[in-house]
Design a protein around this motif. Structure first.
Motif, short mmCIF file in Angstrom:
data_model
loop_
_atom_site.label_atom_id
_atom_site.label_comp_id
_atom_site.label_asym_id
_atom_site.label_seq_id
_atom_site.Cartn_x
_atom_site.Cartn_y
_atom_site.Cartn_z
N ILE A 119 26.06 34.54 47.50
CA ILE A 119 27.08 33.88 48.32
C ILE A 119 28.43 34.49 47.92
CG2 ILE A 119 27.43 31.94 46.71
CD1 ILE A 119 27.61 30.12 49.12
N ASP A 120 29.30 34.75 48.89
CA ASP A 120 30.61 35.33 48.59
C ASP A 120 31.67 34.23 48.56
OD1 ASP A 120 29.45 37.77 48.46
OD2 ASP A 120 30.23 38.51 50.38
N LEU A 121 32.37 34.17 47.46
CA LEU A 121 33.40 33.14 47.27
C LEU A 121 34.74 33.83 47.10
CD1 LEU A 121 31.38 31.15 44.60
CD2 LEU A 121 31.63 30.52 47.01
N SER A 122 35.69 33.48 47.94
CA SER A 122 36.99 34.13 47.85
C SER A 122 38.08 33.09 47.61
CB SER A 122 37.27 34.91 49.13
OG SER A 122 38.42 35.70 48.94
N GLY A 123 38.86 33.33 46.58
CA GLY A 123 39.95 32.41 46.26
C GLY A 123 41.14 33.19 45.75
N ILE A 124 41.52 32.90 44.51
CA ILE A 124 42.67 33.60 43.92
C ILE A 124 42.21 34.91 43.30
CG2 ILE A 124 44.39 33.44 42.06
CD1 ILE A 124 44.44 30.39 42.64
N THR A 194 42.98 48.04 44.28
CA THR A 194 43.63 47.73 43.00
C THR A 194 42.66 47.45 41.86
OG1 THR A 194 43.81 45.38 43.49
CG2 THR A 194 45.64 46.77 44.20
N ASP A 195 41.38 47.23 42.15
CA ASP A 195 40.43 46.92 41.08
C ASP A 195 39.50 48.10 40.82
OD1 ASP A 195 41.36 44.32 40.63
OD2 ASP A 195 40.14 43.53 42.28
N GLN A 196 39.28 48.39 39.53
CA GLN A 196 38.33 49.44 39.18
C GLN A 196 36.91 48.92 39.33
OE1 GLN A 196 39.22 50.89 35.24
NE2 GLN A 196 40.18 52.72 36.12
N ASN A 197 35.99 49.83 39.65
CA ASN A 197 34.57 49.47 39.80
C ASN A 197 34.39 48.26 40.72
OD1 ASN A 197 33.97 51.49 37.94
ND2 ASN A 197 34.22 50.08 36.22
N ALA A 198 35.01 48.34 41.91
CA ALA A 198 34.94 47.21 42.85
C ALA A 198 33.56 47.07 43.46
CB ALA A 198 36.00 47.38 43.94
N GLY A 199 32.80 48.17 43.49
CA GLY A 199 31.50 48.13 44.17
C GLY A 199 31.70 48.13 45.67
N ASN A 200 30.65 47.75 46.41
CA ASN A 200 30.75 47.67 47.87
C ASN A 200 31.50 46.42 48.24
OD1 ASN A 200 29.49 49.94 48.78
ND2 ASN A 200 27.46 48.99 48.95
N SER A 201 32.80 46.52 48.38
CA SER A 201 33.59 45.33 48.66
C SER A 201 34.83 45.74 49.44
CB SER A 201 33.97 44.65 47.35
OG SER A 201 34.84 43.57 47.60
N THR A 202 35.13 45.00 50.49
CA THR A 202 36.30 45.34 51.31
C THR A 202 37.52 44.51 50.92
OG1 THR A 202 35.48 43.81 52.97
CG2 THR A 202 34.99 46.14 53.30
N GLY A 203 37.29 43.43 50.18
CA GLY A 203 38.40 42.58 49.74
C GLY A 203 37.95 41.82 48.51
N HIS A 204 38.91 41.33 47.73
CA HIS A 204 38.51 40.67 46.48
C HIS A 204 37.69 39.41 46.75
CE1 HIS A 204 41.15 37.09 46.32
NE2 HIS A 204 41.96 37.81 47.08
N HIS A 205 36.63 39.25 46.02
CA HIS A 205 35.79 38.04 46.10
C HIS A 205 34.79 38.07 44.95
CE1 HIS A 205 33.00 40.90 48.00
NE2 HIS A 205 32.02 40.04 47.71
N LEU A 206 34.15 36.94 44.70
CA LEU A 206 33.04 36.91 43.75
C LEU A 206 31.74 36.85 44.53
CD1 LEU A 206 31.93 36.50 40.79
CD2 LEU A 206 31.98 34.05 41.30
N HIS A 207 30.86 37.81 44.28
CA HIS A 207 29.50 37.73 44.82
C HIS A 207 28.67 37.03 43.76
CE1 HIS A 207 25.77 39.18 46.81
NE2 HIS A 207 25.33 39.25 45.57
N PHE A 208 28.15 35.86 44.09
CA PHE A 208 27.43 35.03 43.12
C PHE A 208 25.98 34.85 43.55
CE2 PHE A 208 26.03 30.74 41.86
CZ PHE A 208 26.06 30.89 40.49
N GLU A 209 25.07 35.16 42.61
CA GLU A 209 23.64 35.04 42.93
C GLU A 209 22.95 34.13 41.93
OE1 GLU A 209 21.20 38.56 43.35
OE2 GLU A 209 22.74 39.56 44.55
N VAL A 210 21.89 33.48 42.39
CA VAL A 210 20.98 32.76 41.49
C VAL A 210 19.61 33.41 41.64
CG1 VAL A 210 19.95 30.54 40.88
CG2 VAL A 210 22.30 30.62 41.74
N ARG A 211 18.95 33.72 40.52
CA ARG A 211 17.67 34.43 40.55
C ARG A 211 16.63 33.70 39.72
NH1 ARG A 211 20.30 40.41 39.18
NH2 ARG A 211 21.16 40.83 41.25
N THR A 212 15.38 33.87 40.10
CA THR A 212 14.29 33.24 39.34
C THR A 212 13.82 34.14 38.20
OG1 THR A 212 12.75 34.10 40.97
CG2 THR A 212 13.44 31.81 41.22
#
Ligand code: ZN
Length: 227
Positions: A119-124, A194-212
Motif C-alpha cells: 500500500i502506498d502512503l504519502s504524507g510529509i 532529491t532522494d538517493q536510491n528512490a527506486g521506481n517512484s514518481t513522488g515521495h511516499h512509503l511503499h508498505f508491505e505485509v508478508r507471510t
C-alpha cells in the motif's frame, strides 16, 4: 417597483436593533448548523471508550458497527482511522493519504493487470518511518525497484509475519538489529529528484508491505493488519 422595494429594505435596515437581531439570528443559525455536523462526526470518529458515557448501550453498538465498517476508509482529508494493535508505519499519520491501494490494478489502462504488492502512503516528505511491531531487521539495503528498503520479522502470537518498508530516503537500522514497536527505522523518501536510491517512484511516499514469509511474492493485504 424594484427601486421602491430596495428603498424599503434600506429604510428597514436603518433600524439598529433590527440589524443587530439579524446578525445574531444568522450567527446562531451558523453555529447550530456547525454543531449538527460536528456532533455526529465526533461520535463516529472517536474511540468508543472516550464517548461511552454519552451513549446508551444500544447507541454504543450502532457506533461500534459503523466504526468497524469504516475503520479502513480514507476520509479524503488525510485522516486514516487506525484500529489495531499494530502501530502505523509513519509518524505523522494525520498527514497521510493512501495514494495506491493493495491489489491488482491496471495503472496505465493497458489491459494488463499488475499486482501492487503493498500500500502506498504519502504524507510529509522524509517523515520518520516506524516499526509497526517489535521485531528483527532481516534486510536493510537497496533492492531493484524498491530503492532503499527495510524488512522486519515479527512474531505475532507464534506466527511469523514480515513487514517491508520501501523508497526510504535513509536507513537507520542494520540487519540483525532488534527493534521495539514505534522505533524509527528510517526516513520516508522516493522523490526521484532529491532522494538517493528512490527506486521506481514518481513522488515521495512509503511503499508498505505485509508478508507471510521473507522476500517478494508473499504479500498479503496490509489493511487487515494496520487499520
Ligand atoms: Zn507501492
Amino acid at each position: 417597483m424594484e427601486l421602491k422595494a430596495i428603498l424599503a429594505v434600506i429604510e428597514t435596515l436603518k433600524n439598529e436593533d433590527l440589524r443587530n437581531n439579524i446578525v445574531t439570528g444568522i450567527t446562531l443559525l451558523v453555529v447550530a448548523i456547525i454543531l449538527i455536523i460536528l456532533i455526529p462526526l465526533y461520535i463516529l470518529l472517536n474511540p468508543l471508550e472516550n464517548i461511552k458515557n454519552f451513549l446508551s448501550s444500544d447507541e454504543q453498538v450502532i457506533v461500534e458497527d459503523i466504526q468497524s465498517d469504516y475503520k479502513s476508509i480514507d476520509y479524503g482529508m488525510g485522516n486514516i482511522t487506525i484500529n489495531s494493535k499494530f502501530g502505523f508505519p509513519l509518524e505523522n499519520v494525520n498527514a497521510v493519504v493512501i495514494t495506491a491501494e493493495y491489489g491488482n490494478y491496471d495503472p496505465w489502462n493497458t489491459g494488463t493487470q499488475t499486482k501492487h504488492t503493498g500500500i502506498d502512503l504519502s504524507g510529509i516528505h522524509r517523515d520518520n518511518v516506524l516499526a509497526v511491531e517489535k521485531g528483527e531487521v532481516v534486510f536493510a539495503g537497496v533492492q531493484k525497484g524498491y530503492g532503499n528498503c527495510i524488512e522486519l520479522k515479527h512474531n505475532i502470537d507464534g506466527t511469523e509475519i514480515y513487514t517491508f518498508y520501501a523508497h526510504l530516503s535513509s536507513i537507520g537500522v542494520e540487519e540483525g538489529q532488534l527493534v521495539e514497536q514505534g522505533y524509527i527505522i528510517g526516513k520516508e523518501g522516493g522523490d526521484p529528484y532529491t532522494d538517493q536510491n528512490a527506486g521506481n517512484s514518481t513522488g515521495h511516499h512509503l511503499h508498505f508491505e505485509v508478508r507471510t514469509s521473507k522476500d517478494y511474492g508473499n504479500d498479503i493485504n496490509p489493511k487487515e493488519f494496520i487499520f
